[in-house]
Structures are given as structure tokens and as C-alpha cells.
Design an enzyme around this catalytic site. Structure first.
Site: not given
Ligand SMILES: [Zn+2]
Length: 1035
Positions: A304, A474
Site C-alpha cells: 500500500e 489494523e
């Protein structure tokens, strides 16, 4: 993703922050491969073709103009595009005046003194203008829109501009985003890393379906050496095809001789090789040294936002979801991990083992793919049919227990809360020795810094708070981001704002003892500070270049996103509408991509009560425009007049169109001010509105517990009444409300709405304050001013401000103990107070810190320094040569992560110029200090008086190395620019900073963080001009 160092500033005076309380453990002689000059003699110089911007050598072909007709110096890609009206940097011209069309070329001037050369240029220019008019005349209206033409005829002959591929052929696609004509269905990847040569080979098969007829397939690839490409249509024969590459946009393409038709299937197979990355993204190498001195190499991924393309050719945009079948070849003494559980292992000829993972059950975006080749060891447990494991290097296995427990409890919480079970059979959490972000939410394989996952039995609750927070963030992404993904990076906040909000929300329930609410309050204050600047941006912001994608990972997407979700939830009746709305959203869009309006629609559709709020109508005012409102309150009898206007610190270039928000204004008054039942709500949609309160009400406090994303200014009587009430009894308001008054008062002073004398008057109540949020907020603000004055060498004022702080908070500082303390909130309070006291050279504090350090060293570390006090003790120790040397040795030998990172911060806090220069160099070089710690080192050096100019020189001298390490626009670069410049307050420094960044051109001059840095310096300058006389008079 958790951005980690970018938040250092915000929590600088709050030792609960991730930096001071996180752990990082590494062997002293660990080699940072990114910098080990013997292993990797030098970094390859940045090939302009590999950079993410448009290099000057890259030509743009305009139909009708041959390539050679363009003067290379004058007609670079960008300026040609500007001539054509294409806005590559699609920021407002207010921020990016350099991006305005025609700014670099002034035709009248260039033609005013004709020479042979300028005549040629002028003729060329005319040709271009004529071509441009013709092109624009024939162009379909959608060509220059963000999404381009979503029609099958994207390769129609009228497509005006094509760049040139590396092989000299025209590249058949001219936009940053990929065409939607072909969609990947599944990928088969085989990756074979070689740690001897630090390279890997790959074999990628992409099965695709055709959505619209086309003769081209365009996808991504970066830094890959392609060996062979074949293409096959449905059950046809595979044939070799030529792969075209356009490096500036990291795009690959094939041109087909026959047209593909909607509904057809086709298969692309690509063999390639590449270097294992030396930075922190793509498929990158890392290493550590075991206790016996053996160096271990490993490889991990960080994709990412834009780096999956560096590991395998792919459609690397979030909306191109597909399934994955991954195989990794490894040596027998290593292990591998990927998103899915391992299906089987096979021994290959030559002795390598091939691990094959199960075909992913879920469609996922490429940025969520992950694999690791290492020698990690796990501990595991089972939670509702999911095997949860925490992996680390073998010798840190005993530090993984807390993370396993936290992950299990939080997984259970989210399974219940979202009413959708986590969809995979396993969930791995892995601590990687070299890792730039805080953590990354790869589906089923979450990667962390060691600091944010490992907790030893010596860790304080503050360190546990950091680990639990990052895990909570997360895990929330497994739903917000992984299951439902933003369609494009312009709505990154749907991932990050939500994960940030859920991280605080879940911890309040699962671990109430961690006092996470105080952190969330601070996060909201800092988000307001950032969003008050003209350089800020709307939550949903158009994004059309790699650097802009990187820049979306900022305070607006994370912290403002979370703040407006809290405001929304707090404004709805009960918790249920919000919860039901997001469950509906997750269920409706499971496996799909969304944009912001999908979320608001889901929340609006949940009819929960008669007081139904139109969420879309309200929230779009918060996500579609930058900034936030200032609500001004004035009372006339029983009328309370509320007015809203944008709170903007810089009035230059602000649009004059009226900006209005739909504000759920909350308020309490002197008769009932503490419990939730006291809260009253008034929706302010217009510029001005009036609400009624009884004349007997002595005072009103708006923005109850600071759950709204706005700042409030009262009239003089309003402020006086609140100040008097607090002076009589601090408990008339909640600690959040008291902190909110302090924050708002400082913000208003920065805006010029209140004089600094009013700030000082309000702060006087602090001598009776004992709670954490108001004290830490006041310390944060006062320390900022102290540093600015210090750097302006206003020594008289510095001494008086020190006296003021010690007079106000000295008694509370004296009350703090130096023994172990259980309460997280009290740890936060005392560490903030004592760090300030010692930094102000308060004698008792210095003595106590020195004493503790001495005992600790002399006892060979058997006398422990409480975790929350380690920072203050190390900072004090580092101020003497002897102490610095001792600390340096301790840093070298310490195994325990949390202490190690605090030691580094202590070392960087030295005021010895040689030591400062040394530590900056070490951190850039990597090895003894990992390069990932550079933002922390720069921040700490810049806080001190001696080092801030060294740091600024250091950044200028090493800029090219910095942007090799950290991508342009990334949170690390954002943080470094901010830390290095935010304490300048003079015209000379403004000129220097402006001069340096504008000289960088495509190497960084266009970043939003540069605009922000310049704005901050101007604001500091203005604040000094306005307030120095006031301070001289009143302090
Ligand atoms: Zn995140």
C-alpha cells in the site's frame, strides 16, 4: 496502514505516544541492508524514468507534431500537457500556482526579441496552439476528467496524446488511471527470492474478463525486468506478445491485432525478475542479527498504496479486485507466509521447497496482497474458527503473548460488533525488523514494526496501550478497507478514518483500563490544528498522481475522518443508528468498492427514530469541503446568537463563496454540565441562528466533551463567566470540556480573535487542575510557544514563560512520584509534567532524574526506571558528555525495544553540536540506527535549540537520499518537512525554505507538505509580530 512517525509532533509532549512507549529491539550490529555499503555499495542513482513524476526527458506526442519537432528543454511533458490544458497536479491554483497553465511560458515575452531560435519557438508555439484548438474542438468532453470516458471506445482514434514507451513505440494509454475495459478475475503468482543475489524471479498469470471491446490491455509494473509475455484468448493458443512500458506512470500495455469483445476471457502470462527492494516498499529485504552473531536475512512486502506493481505485474488500483493463488519458493531453513493458509509444500529439483497457499476465498485489492520469507516463529490460538498467530524473530517469541491476547479479544469484539465474521481461516500478525509504517493491514497477514507488536513483561501499561491501539486499528481494517474498499484513493478516509475511529471505540470497550479516550481527544485537537490551515484539503479529495496518492495518508484522512465519525455518532439518537448503518453498509457492499456517498446513504437509510437526521445532507458538508467552522456565541437576554464561519488561519487565497456546515452544536450550562443527560443539541445549518436559554443561566459551554469538529468563541462575558466558574471549582466541567476550552483559546489566539492576555487569564485556573487532558493540552501549547521564543532568542521572554509554567504547574509537578504507577492516565500526566520540568531545568526534577539514571547504571539495570519515566531520565542523562556516552553504550547493547527507542530519543536530545551531527548521519546511513527512525531523530533534534539549524541543513544536503528512502509525499517525508521547518518564524527562514523547495521542482516542490510548511512559517511570523509586545507586557 498506521502512519506512525507522522504523528510524533502531535504527541510530542504526551509520553503516552507511540514513540516513547513503543519497543524496538535490534542487535547493535544489525545491518540495515538499505544502507550497508559493503553489501550494497551505493544506492542506484534515481533513474528519472523510475521516478513517479513526469521527467523532463519524457515527451508527449501531439497528433500532427512529430516527436523531433519538440525542443526538449522547452517542451517537456508537463508543459506540453499544460498547453493542452491537462492539469497533472490537480490541486487548486491557490496552492499550486506553479501548476497553472501557461505559468512557465510567456508567449508575448518570448516573441518580443526575435532571434532565429525564438522565431522557431514562436512558430512551434503557434503550431501547438492551432493543434490544441483542433484537438480540443474534436475532443470528447470526458477525456480530461478524472475517470476518463467510461465507454468502450477509449481507444478511439480521437485519443489525442500518447506518451512514448521505452522501446520507442507509442504507448497506447495516456491517463494516470487504468482503462476499465478489462478486469482481472484471478492471479496465479509464483515468486522465487534469492537471498544470495538479493533478487527474485516471478511468474504471473492473470486471468481476465473483458468488460468493453478493446484492442489494448493496460496494467501496472515497476522495476521489473520482463523476460517473456504470452497472451491467450479463452481456449486459444498462447502466443508471444510485445509488452510496452511507460515508466513515468509505471504502466505496461499490450496491443492486440484483433479486438477483444465484452464477455470474453483471456489470460496473460508474464515471466520476470527484479531486485529485492532496498527501501521499505515492494518486495523488500530486511535483516537482523541473532544473539549468536549470525545475520539473518528475510524478505517481506509492503504494497500500500502503489507498490504491488513492484513485485508482480498487476492492475494495481483498489477497484480491480481479484482472487489470488500464491506460490513461494524457499530454502529449507526458511518459512513463508501469505494472506491465505498454506495448502501444501513440494520439494523442487535443486532442493528448494515450494509452498503453495490456498486460493483466496475473497476478492481483494492488490495493495492487500502480502508474502514473507523468513525464519519467524509463531504462537497461536483459536478464536471463533480463526487461527490467530503472532510471529516474530525466534528470540523475541516471549514478547508476543500480549499481542496474541489483544488480537484475540479484539477479533471477537469486531466479529460481534459488525455482525459479520472475519472471513478467513487464519489471521497472522507479524513483527518485521525493518518496517516504515506502524503496521499494515494485509488481509490475513498483518505486518507490524517490532515496536508496535512486541511487549515484554517489563513493559508499562503505556506500551501496551500502543500495541493494543495499533492492533485494534489494523483489525478494524479487515472490515473497513479489506472487505469493503474505497473505489479510489480520493476516499482513503473510508479506510483510515474508520479504522482510526474503530480503534478508539473498540479499545474503550475491550480495554477500558488503557484510558484510550484521552488519546482520542488529543487526536481531535491536532486534527483541528492541521485542518485550520489553508494548505489542508477536503476529506474526499481528487487524486491523480502517485505523489498525491501518497499524500492522502495524512491527518485529514486519519484523524479528521475519525473525528467527524465521532461527531456523527454523538449527534444521532443513541448508538444504534450509527451501528446499524455501518453494519448495513458492510453487508451491502461486502467484497465491493464504495465511495463516500455510499456510506452516508447507508447511514441515512436506517430509520431509527422520529428525530431522524439526514446523514447524507449533514455529512457531505464535512467531507466535501476543507476546513471546519468557528462557531461564535453571543448572548442578549434569553437569546443566544450562534454564527458560523470558516476557521481559517490564513485568509490569503480563501474562496469567497460562503462556506457553511451542517453543525450538530451541543451545549451544557451551569445547572447541568457533566452527565450525558445534560447535553442539548441544536443543529446550525445557516450562517446565523438563535436559540433560547433562560436568562438565569450563568454560562454555556458549547461542544460538549469536544465531540464536535469545530471551535467555539464566546463573547467577553461568556469567557469571563466560564473562567470565573472554573476558578471557583474546576469540577463544574468535565476534564474533556476543560481541555477543549484551553485548546480553543490557544487556537483563537493564533487566529487573532483573542489576545494572548485572555489566554493567560484562562490558564490561571490551572493551578487547581489535576486531570490529565487539560494539563497535557496546556503543556503542549505552552511548550510550542516556549520553543518558538527560544529559537527567536527572546531570552527575557523565555525566562518569564518558564517562571509562568513553573508557577502554574510547579505544585502539581512536585506532587508527582517517581515510583511505578499503574494508572495509564496518571502515567501520561506525570511524564508530561516531569519532561517539561526537566526540560526547563527545574532543579528537583533534574536531580531526581540523574539519581535514577545513576542507580540504574550502577545496578547493571536491576534497578528499573518506570517505563513512563524512562524518557525524562534518558533526556536528562544525555545532557552531559558522560551520560551521553553511557546512554550510547546502553543503546548499543539493549535488547528491550521500548527502552531502546527511548534511549535513541534521549541521545538525539543532546545539545552538543558534534553529537547531533553524528546522530543525524547515523540515522541516515542505517545500521547502528535504523533509517526508519530518521523522522524521530529529526523531530527530537529540531525541538532543541542547538540542532534545529543543523537539521535543516542536513535535510537540504541529503534531500536526494531522503527521497530514495521515503517516497515523495509519504508520511515520512511529510513528517520530516514539518519537523524541520515548523519552528522557523522569520522572513529570512521563510525565504530559505521557499527557495530550497522551489529549486527541487519535480523532486518535491509540489508537495502539499511544502505548502503547509511555508504557511506555518508565515503564521509563526504573524503570531510573533502580534504577540511579542503582549508577552512583554503581560507575561
Ligand atoms: Zn490504517
Amino acid at each position: 496502514m498506521d502512519p506512525f512517525d507522522s504523528r510524533i509532533t502531535e504527541r510530542a509532549n504526551l509520553p503516552r505516544n507511540m514513540i516513547e512507549n513503543s519497543m524496538f529491539e535490534e542487535e547493535p550490529d544489525v545491518v540495515d541492508l538499505a544502507k550497508d555499503s559493503t553489501t550494497f555499495p551505493t544506492f542506484p542513482t534515481l533513474d528519472p524514468d523510475e521516478a513517479v513524476f513526469e521527467p523532463s526527458s519524457s515527451r508527449l506526442l501531439v497528433r500532427g507534431l512529430g516527436e523531433n519537432d519538440l525542443d526538449e528543454d522547452e517542451e517537456d511533458y508537463e508543459s506540453s500537457a499544460r498547453l493542452l490544458g491537462m492539469t497533472f497536479m490537480n490541486r487548486s491554483s491557490a496552492h499550486r500556482s506553479i501548476s497553472s497553465p501557461y505559468t512557465r511560458q510567456g508567449p508575448p515575452r518570448s516573441c518580443s526579441r526575435p532571434s532565429a531560435r525564438t522565431m522557431v519557438v514562436c512558430v512551434l508555439f503557434l503550431v501547438i496552439i492551432v493543434s490544441m484548438i483542433m484537438v480540443l474542438y474534436f475532443l470528447p468532453g470526458c477525456t480530461f476528467t478524472r475517470a476518463g470516458c467510461h465507454k468502450p471506445n477509449q481507444t478511439a482514434p480521437l485519443e489525442p496524446v500518447y506518451p512514448v514507451s521505452t522501446n520507442g513505440e507509442l504507448f497506447p494509454w495516456a491517463q494516470y488511471r487504468l482503462p476499465y475495459s478489462v478486469h482481472p478475475v484471478s492471479y496465479n503468482l509464483t515468486i522465487s527470492p534469492d537471498f544470495d543475489s538479493m533478487t527474485f524471479t516471478g511468474h504471473t498469470v492473470i486471468n481476465m474478463t473483458v468488460l468493453h471491446k478493446t484492442k489494448i490491455i493496460v496494467f501496472h509494473g515497476a522495476n521489473l525486468i520482463i523476460a517473456k509475455t504470452t497472451f491467450r484468448l479463452e481456449n486459444g493458443e498462447a502466443s508471444n506478445v510485445t509488452l510496452l512500458e511507460y515508466k513515468p506512470r509505471q504502466q505496461l500495455a499490450i496491443k492486440l491485432s484483433t479486438e477483444l469483445k465484452a464477455g470474453q476471457f483471456c489470460v496473460l502470462t508474464i515471466d520476470y525478475s527484479a531486485d529485492l527492494s532496498h527501501t521499505y516498499d515492494g518486495f523488500y529485504n530486511s535483516s537482523y542479527t541473532e544473539m549468536d552473531g549470525v545475520r539473518r536475512v528475510l524478505a517481506a512486502t509492503q504494497f500500500e498504496p502503489l507498490s504491488a506493481r513492484k513485485a508482480f505485474p498487476c492492475f494495481d488500483e483498489p477497484s480491480f479486485k481479484a482472487t489470488f493463488l500464491i506460490k513461494i519458493n524457499r530454502k529449507p531453513d526458511l518459512m513463508t507466509l501469505s494472506n491465505m493458509p498454506k495448502a501444501q509444500s513440494t520439494t523442487l529439483p535443486g532442493g528448494l521447497i515450494q509452498d503453495e497457499f490456498e486460493h483466496s476465498k475473497v476478492n481483494m485489492s492488490t495493495y492487500l496482497v502480502a508474502f514473507i520469507v523468513a525464519n519467524f516463529t509463531p504462537i497461536s490460538t483459536n478464536v471463533s474458527n480463526t487461527q490467530v498467530s503472532v510471529y516474530s524473530v525466534p528470540e523475541k517469541k516471549q514478547h508476543t503473548t500480549y499481542a496474541l491476547e489483544a488480537a484475540s479479544r479484539l477479533l471477537e469484539f469486531y466479529n460481534n460488533f459488525f455482525e459479520i465474521n472475519y472471513p478467513l481461516e487464519k489471521l497472522d500478525l507479524v513483527a518485521i525488523p525493518d518496517f516504515l509504517a506502524g503496521a499494515m493491514e494485509n488481509w490475513g497477514l498483518i505486518t507490524f514494526r517490532e515496536t508496535t507488536l512486541l511487549v515484554s513483561n517489563l513493559s508499562s501499561s503505556l506500551e501496551k496501550q500502543v500495541v493494543a491501539s495499533v492492533i485494534a486499528h489494523e483489525l478494524a481494517h479487515q472490515w473497513f478497507g479489506n472487505l469493503v474498499t474505497m473505489r479510489w484513493w480520493d476516499d482513503l478516509w473510508l479506510n483510515e478514518g474508520f479504522a482510526t475511529y474503530m480503534q478508539f471505540m473498540s479499545l474503550q470497550t475491550v480495554y477500558p483500563e488503557l484510558d484510550i479516550g484521552d488519546i482520542f481527544l488529543t487526536v481531535r485537537f491536532r486534527a483541528l490544528d492541521k485542518d485550520a490551515m489553508n494548505s489542508s484539503h477536503a476529506v474526499s479529495t481528487e487524486v491523480n498522481a502517485a505523489e498525491q496518492v501518497e499524500e492522502m495518508f495524512d491527518s485529514v484522512s486519519y484523524e479528521k475522518g475519525a473525528s467527524i465519525l465521532l461527531m456523527l455518532n454523538a449527534s444521532l439518537p443513541g448508538d444504534q443508528q450509527f451501528k446499524k448503518g455501518i453494519i448495513q453498509y458492510l453487508k451491502q457492499f461486502s467484497g465491493l468498492n464504495t465511495d463516500t456517498s455510499d456510506l452516508w446513504n447507508s447511514l441515512t437509510q436506517v430509520e431509527f427514530s422520529t428525530q431522524h437526521q439526514n446523514v447524507s445532507e449533514m455529512m457531505s458538508t464535512w467531507t466535501s469541503q476543507k476546513g471546519f467552522p468557528l462557531v461564535t456565541v453571543s448572548r442578549r437576554g434569553d437569546d443566544v446568537i450562534l454564527t458560523q464561519q470558516q476557521f481559517t488561519l490564513t485568509s490569503d487565497n480563501v474562496t469567497h463563496t460562503p462556506t457553511l456546515w451542517n453543525i450538530p452544536v451541543t451545549y451544557v450550562n451551569d445547572s447541568c454540565s457533566l452527565g450525558p443527560e445534560c447535553k442539548q443539541v441544536f443543529t446550525l445549518k445557516t450562517k446565523t441562528a438563535t436559540l433560547k436559554v433562560s436568562e438565569s443561566v450563568k454560562w454555556l459551554k458549547l461542544n460538549y466533551r469536544n465531540t464536535g469538529f469545530y471551535i467555539v468563541n464566546y463573547d467577553d462575558d461568556g469567557w469571563t463567566a466560564l473562567r470565573t466558574a472554573l476558578s471557583n471549582n474546576v469540577s463544574v466541567l468535565s476534564s474533556e470540556d476543560r481541555a477543549s476550552l484551553i485548546h480553543n483559546m490557544f487556537a483563537l489566539s493564533r487566529l487573532g480573535r483573542v489576545s494572548f492576555r485572555q489566554v493567560l487569564n484562562l490558564l490561571n485556573y490551572l493551578s487547581n487542575e489535576t486531570e490529565t487532558p487539560p494539563v497535557t493540552e496546556a503543556l503542549f501549547q505552552l511548550n510550542n510557544i516556549y520553543r518558538l521564543l527560544d529559537k527567536r532568542q527572546e531570552y527575557g521572554l523565555v525566562a518569564r514563560l518558564k517562571d509562568f509554567i513553573l508557577h502554574l504547574l510547579g505544585p502539581l509537578m512536585d506532587k508527582q512520584t517517581w515510583e511505578e504507577e499503574d494508572s495509564v492516565s496518571k502515567q501520561v500526566l506525570r511524564s508530561a509534567l516531569l519532561e517539561t520540568a526537566c526540560s526547563l531545568n527545574e532543579e528537583k526534577c533534574i536531580q531526581k532524574a540523574k539519581e535514577l539514571f545513576k542507580q540504574h547504571v550502577e545496578s547493571n539495570a536491576t534497578v528499573r526506571i518506570p517505563g513512563d519515566l524512562q524518557q525524562v531520565v534518558f533526556n536528562v542523562a544525555a545532557q552531559s558528555d558522560e551520560g551521553w556516552t553511557t546512554l550510547h553504550q546502553m543503546y548499543y547493547y539493549t535488547k528491550y525495544d521500548a527502552e531502546k527507542r527511548k534511549m535513541l530519543k534521549g541521545l538525539a536530545s543532546t545539545q552538543d553540536a558534534r553529537q547531533i551531527v553524528m546522530i543525524l548521519k547515523y540515522a541516515l546511513k542505517g545500521g547502528f540506527i535504523q533509517t526508519q527512525e530518521l523522522p524521530l531523530v529529526i523531530k527530537t533534534v529540531c525541538d532543541g535549540f542547538t540542532g534545529y539549524l543543523f537539521a535543516w541543513d542536513f535535510i537540504q544536503e541529503n534531500w536526494d537520499t531522503l527521497i530514495e528512502k521515503f517516497p515523495l509525499g509519504s508520511f515520512s517525508i511529510q513528517a520530516i518537512i514539518k519537523f524541520a521547518t515548523s519552528q522557523f518564524s522569520t522572513q529570512a527562514h521563510l525565504n530559505q525554505v521557499q527557495g530550497f523547495f522551489s529549486s527541487l521542482k519535480e523532486r518535491g516542490s509540489q508537495m502539499r507538505s511544502v505548502q503547509e510548511a511555508l504557511e506555518t512559517i508565515r503564521l509563526n511570523q504573524r503570531w510573533m509580530n502580534d504577540n511579542l509586545p503582549v508577552l512583554h507586557k503581560w507575561l
